[in-house]
Design an enzyme around this catalytic site. Structure first.
Site, PDB file in Angstrom:
ATOM      1  N   ASN A  58       0.864  -1.184   0.000  1.00 27.88           N
ATOM      2  CA  ASN A  58       0.000   0.000   0.000  1.00 27.88           C
ATOM      3  C   ASN A  58       0.898   1.231   0.000  1.00 27.88           C
ATOM      4  OD1 ASN A  58      -2.077  -1.843   0.522  1.00 27.88           O
ATOM      5  ND2 ASN A  58      -3.089  -0.440   1.929  1.00 27.88           N
TER       6      ASN A  58
HETATM    7 CA    CA Z   1      -6.937  -2.019   3.962  1.00 26.15          CA
END
Ligand code: CA
Ligand code: CTP
Length: 227
Positions: free
Chosen positions: A34
């Site tokens: 991420n």
């Molecule tokens: Ca997440």
């Protein structure tokens, strides 16, 4: 402020903070992650340490210096983050600011995957990663008294954050709007909604401020909570 008495309202309290991304390997050279600079989590660790807490910061790969006065445990994957967080317990306070990768590759390749020339990419089988915030929030003797999570949302921010708080079982959620154009990711500013109860009466909207400001505001609220 040299010579001024230093107030350490969180002295005697232990805190564990997660920060940064996790990297989930696909093969020896590639990973899934991420977006996360780690700025917010690191600032929170620093603010809690400045208030006197004994802080363990469990961080994924970031290009930030270690905050002063904080014990830093470096990990790469979500599973390593979970292990390191559990090893840091018992703690009074847990703040999960990491952008944990939701999935990992089910079977990491031992060798670099090669393009086979067909233009077709190999299917990657994914498994869901453990939820560190939800694990910390489970009732039990080791549950920190105050468990705080973040909710990064791109729409219906408060609504989604409230549902997330209930689903995870944490005490507080700091919700922020990460819709494209808000400049939150990698940026220095955050607009935060603090959701600390089941209904809107306890909601707080914090002024848009730097991530260090958000960290100090959270430390202030935590000090109030334990006062
Ligand atoms: Ca997440
Ligand atoms: N979190 C965690 N472990 C995970 C996923 C998330 O500890 N495996 C924590 C984050 O650090 C954050 C909170 O949970 O404090 C919310 O993360 P977020 O990604 O917004 O929530 P998810 O439950 O993963 O939901 P989704 O990504 O689908 O919105």
């Amino acid at each position: 402020l040299e010579g001024q008495p230093v107030s350490k309202p969180l002295s005697g309290k232990k805190a564990v903070v997660t920060s940064g991304p996790t990297y989930e390997p696909i093969d020896p050279v590639r990973y899934i992650a991420n977006r996360s600079s780690g700025k917010q989590g690191h600032a929170i660790a620093a603010a809690l340490a400045a208030a006197g807490a004994d802080v363990t910061l469990v961080s994924g790969p970031v290009s930030l210096p270690d905050p002063m006065g904080v014990k830093v445990v470096r990990i790469e994957t979500a599973r390593q983050m979970l292990d390191a967080v559990l090893a840091a317990l018992p703690a009074d306070i847990a703040v999960c600011a990491a952008a944990v990768a939701d999935w990992r590759v089910a079977e990491e390749a031992g060798q670099k995957l090669k393009k086979d020339g067909s233009g077709v990419i190999a299917d990657l089988k994914l498994s869901e990663n453990p939820d560190i915030l939800a694990t910390l929030s489970q009732k039990g003797p080791k549950r920190p008294q105050l468990v705080v999570g973040f909710a990064a949302e791109t729409e219906n921010v408060i609504e989604h954050a409230r549902a997330k708080r209930a689903r995870k079982g944490c005490d507080w959620i700091l919700a922020n709007d990460v819709a494209p154009g808000t400049g939150t990711f990698g940026g220095d500013h955050n607009e935060i909604f603090l959701i600390s109860g089941v209904d809107a009466t306890s909601d707080e909207t914090w002024p848009r401020q730097g991530k260090n400001g958000v960290a100090r505001a959270l430390a202030e609220r935590i000090i109030q909570h334990f006062a």
